[in-house]
Design a protein around this motif. Structure first.
Motif, PDB file in Angstrom:
ATOM      1  N   PHE A   1       0.844  -1.194   0.000  1.00  0.00           N
ATOM      2  CA  PHE A   1       0.000   0.000   0.000  1.00  0.00           C
ATOM      3  C   PHE A   1       0.881   1.246   0.000  1.00  0.00           C
ATOM      4  O   PHE A   1       1.628   1.492   0.944  1.00  0.00           O
ATOM      5  N   ASP A   2       0.797   2.013  -1.082  1.00  0.00           N
ATOM      6  CA  ASP A   2       1.573   3.249  -1.210  1.00  0.00           C
ATOM      7  C   ASP A   2       0.790   4.415  -0.635  1.00  0.00           C
ATOM      8  O   ASP A   2      -0.397   4.581  -0.914  1.00  0.00           O
ATOM      9  N   ILE A   3       1.470   5.240   0.159  1.00  0.00           N
ATOM     10  CA  ILE A   3       0.868   6.432   0.761  1.00  0.00           C
ATOM     11  C   ILE A   3       1.649   7.656   0.299  1.00  0.00           C
ATOM     12  O   ILE A   3       2.878   7.689   0.397  1.00  0.00           O
ATOM     13  N   GLY A   4       0.925   8.667  -0.178  1.00  0.00           N
ATOM     14  CA  GLY A   4       1.572   9.891  -0.609  1.00  0.00           C
ATOM     15  C   GLY A   4       2.237   9.809  -1.966  1.00  0.00           C
ATOM     16  O   GLY A   4       3.019  10.689  -2.325  1.00  0.00           O
ATOM     17  N   GLN A   5       1.933   8.747  -2.734  1.00  0.00           N
ATOM     18  CA  GLN A   5       2.503   8.595  -4.072  1.00  0.00           C
ATOM     19  C   GLN A   5       1.443   8.954  -5.112  1.00  0.00           C
ATOM     20  O   GLN A   5       0.353   8.381  -5.118  1.00  0.00           O
ATOM     21  N   SER A   6       1.756   9.887  -5.985  1.00  0.00           N
ATOM     22  CA  SER A   6       0.817  10.272  -7.032  1.00  0.00           C
ATOM     23  C   SER A   6       0.624   9.135  -8.012  1.00  0.00           C
ATOM     24  O   SER A   6       1.540   8.349  -8.273  1.00  0.00           O
ATOM     25  N   ARG A   7      -0.578   9.021  -8.557  1.00  0.00           N
ATOM     26  CA  ARG A   7      -0.857   7.943  -9.507  1.00  0.00           C
ATOM     27  C   ARG A   7      -0.067   8.118 -10.805  1.00  0.00           C
ATOM     28  O   ARG A   7       0.109   7.152 -11.550  1.00  0.00           O
ATOM     29  N   SER A   8       0.399   9.328 -11.073  1.00  0.00           N
ATOM     30  CA  SER A   8       1.185   9.562 -12.283  1.00  0.00           C
ATOM     31  C   SER A   8       2.624   9.042 -12.157  1.00  0.00           C
ATOM     32  O   SER A   8       3.333   8.934 -13.159  1.00  0.00           O
ATOM     33  N   VAL A   9       3.053   8.720 -10.932  1.00  0.00           N
ATOM     34  CA  VAL A   9       4.402   8.197 -10.716  1.00  0.00           C
ATOM     35  C   VAL A   9       4.449   6.736 -11.174  1.00  0.00           C
ATOM     36  O   VAL A   9       3.591   5.939 -10.782  1.00  0.00           O
ATOM     37  N   PRO A  10       5.416   6.340 -11.997  1.00  0.00           N
ATOM     38  CA  PRO A  10       5.512   4.937 -12.442  1.00  0.00           C
ATOM     39  C   PRO A  10       5.673   3.986 -11.259  1.00  0.00           C
ATOM     40  O   PRO A  10       6.198   4.360 -10.208  1.00  0.00           O
ATOM     41  N   TRP A  11       5.237   2.768 -11.438  1.00  0.00           N
ATOM     42  CA  TRP A  11       5.316   1.765 -10.365  1.00  0.00           C
ATOM     43  C   TRP A  11       6.745   1.574  -9.890  1.00  0.00           C
ATOM     44  O   TRP A  11       6.984   1.347  -8.706  1.00  0.00           O
ATOM     45  N   GLU A  12       7.705   1.647 -10.790  1.00  0.00           N
ATOM     46  CA  GLU A  12       9.096   1.424 -10.409  1.00  0.00           C
ATOM     47  C   GLU A  12       9.609   2.492  -9.451  1.00  0.00           C
ATOM     48  O   GLU A  12      10.587   2.257  -8.724  1.00  0.00           O
ATOM     49  N   ARG A  13       8.960   3.657  -9.390  1.00  0.00           N
ATOM     50  CA  ARG A  13       9.393   4.746  -8.517  1.00  0.00           C
ATOM     51  C   ARG A  13       8.515   4.886  -7.280  1.00  0.00           C
ATOM     52  O   ARG A  13       8.785   5.738  -6.428  1.00  0.00           O
ATOM     53  N   ARG A  14       7.483   4.055  -7.169  1.00  0.00           N
ATOM     54  CA  ARG A  14       6.686   4.027  -5.950  1.00  0.00           C
ATOM     55  C   ARG A  14       7.338   3.070  -4.955  1.00  0.00           C
ATOM     56  O   ARG A  14       7.894   2.045  -5.359  1.00  0.00           O
ATOM     57  N   VAL A  15       7.245   3.368  -3.689  1.00  0.00           N
ATOM     58  CA  VAL A  15       7.929   2.543  -2.685  1.00  0.00           C
ATOM     59  C   VAL A  15       7.371   1.127  -2.666  1.00  0.00           C
ATOM     60  O   VAL A  15       8.092   0.141  -2.862  1.00  0.00           O
ATOM     61  N   GLU A  16       6.078   1.005  -2.421  1.00  0.00           N
ATOM     62  CA  GLU A  16       5.464  -0.319  -2.335  1.00  0.00           C
ATOM     63  C   GLU A  16       5.297  -0.953  -3.714  1.00  0.00           C
ATOM     64  O   GLU A  16       5.383  -2.173  -3.861  1.00  0.00           O
ATOM     65  N   GLY A  17       5.056  -0.123  -4.726  1.00  0.00           N
ATOM     66  CA  GLY A  17       4.949  -0.653  -6.074  1.00  0.00           C
ATOM     67  C   GLY A  17       6.251  -1.295  -6.530  1.00  0.00           C
ATOM     68  O   GLY A  17       6.257  -2.370  -7.128  1.00  0.00           O
ATOM     69  N   ALA A  18       7.365  -0.630  -6.238  1.00  0.00           N
ATOM     70  CA  ALA A  18       8.671  -1.183  -6.600  1.00  0.00           C
ATOM     71  C   ALA A  18       8.954  -2.461  -5.813  1.00  0.00           C
ATOM     72  O   ALA A  18       9.536  -3.416  -6.342  1.00  0.00           O
TER      73      ALA A  18
END
Length: 261
Positions: free
Chosen positions: A160-177
């Motif tokens: 679960f990513d908090i404070g990450q904009s949806r426009s940010v690629p998954w590779e640059r999201r904390v939990e997405g990465a």
């Protein structure tokens, strides 16, 4: 065999099965052994005979052609010398296991057909429009459970990513990465991913860039807006995922416009 502690192939030879989970005997594994006559000692050699015929009987240098023909009945045939398993012991064990522990096991083909799966849930919450992370996470996880549990799914991990904009690629999201990195781990403990809400997870064409990575590792993707698993061969699914990406982009634009006022 699992109860008796007999190691499965991936446990016996982990160096040759690095891509497989060491999670015991599966129905498909036993079935492959029983269907392979070489394992059970009933493989015959000499069924086909090799025949070489000169292209030109008067000119050996012209070469020859090789053809295989079925051997005549009187041709000597040899049985495989080494018997790896005994059907006398394996067949009863398989018959018993097929009705109990091997039925719809976690990574078996039967499990995928029936819809039973262990899933990792991915959600996202942005704070740019004053969303409460705990409230957002609560209703997303709750909606996921209501969605997958009637279909036989079980949530075993959360990203679960908090404070990450949806426009940010998954590779640059904390939990997405972290989720993408776990795809490479054969002991990750889940074989499918479900998202809390499609428009929160993908932006624009992000889905077309992420979906092939899931497919490459054999990970199914469950989307609430689709009502089940995403099927890459279904044109309607592809179209709907493109629409969700456009809706996500439009929704973010509306949020930015409201904040700018």
């Amino acid at each position: 065999m699992n109860l008796e502690g007999v190691p499965c192939p991936s446990a016996k030879r982990p160096d040759q099965n690095r891509h497989r989970l060491v999670d015991g005997w599966q129905g498909s594994t036993v079935r492959s052994i029983l269907e392979n006559p070489r394992y059970t000692g009933y493989a015959f050699s000499g069924r086909w005979a090799k025949h070489e015929t000169l292209l030109d009987q008067e000119d050996v240098a012209a070469g020859h052609v090789v053809r295989f023909r079925r051997a005549t009945p009187h041709t000597k045939r040899t049985v495989a010398a080494t018997r790896t398993v005994s059907t006398r012991t394996v067949v009863p064990a398989f018959a018993t296991a097929a009705s109990t522990s091997l039925r719809c096991t976690r990574r078996s083909p039967c499990a995928r057909r029936c819809g039973w799966a262990r899933l990792a849930v991915y959600g996202r919450c942005s704070t740019e429009d004053n969303q409460d992370p705990e409230t957002s996470r609560g209703w997303q996880i709750g909606n996921v459970r209501k969605f997958v549990e009637p279909l036989g799914g079980q949530v075993v991990a959360e990203f679960f990513d908090i404070g990450q904009s949806r426009s940010v690629p998954w590779e640059r999201r904390v939990e997405g990465a972290r989720l993408l990195a776990e795809l490479k781990n054969p002991r990750r403990g889940w074989d499918a991913i479900v998202v809390g809400e499609g428009t929160r997870c993908w932006f624009g064409n992000q889905f077309s860039l992420i979906a092939p990575k899931f497919a490459a590792y054999g990970v199914d993707l469950w989307v609430p807006e689709l009502g089940g698993k995403y099927d890459p061969r279904n044109p309607s699914h592809k179209m709907l995922m493109c629409v969700l990406g456009g809706m996500s982009e439009s929704e973010r634009q509306h949020v930015q416009d409201d904040l700018a006022r």
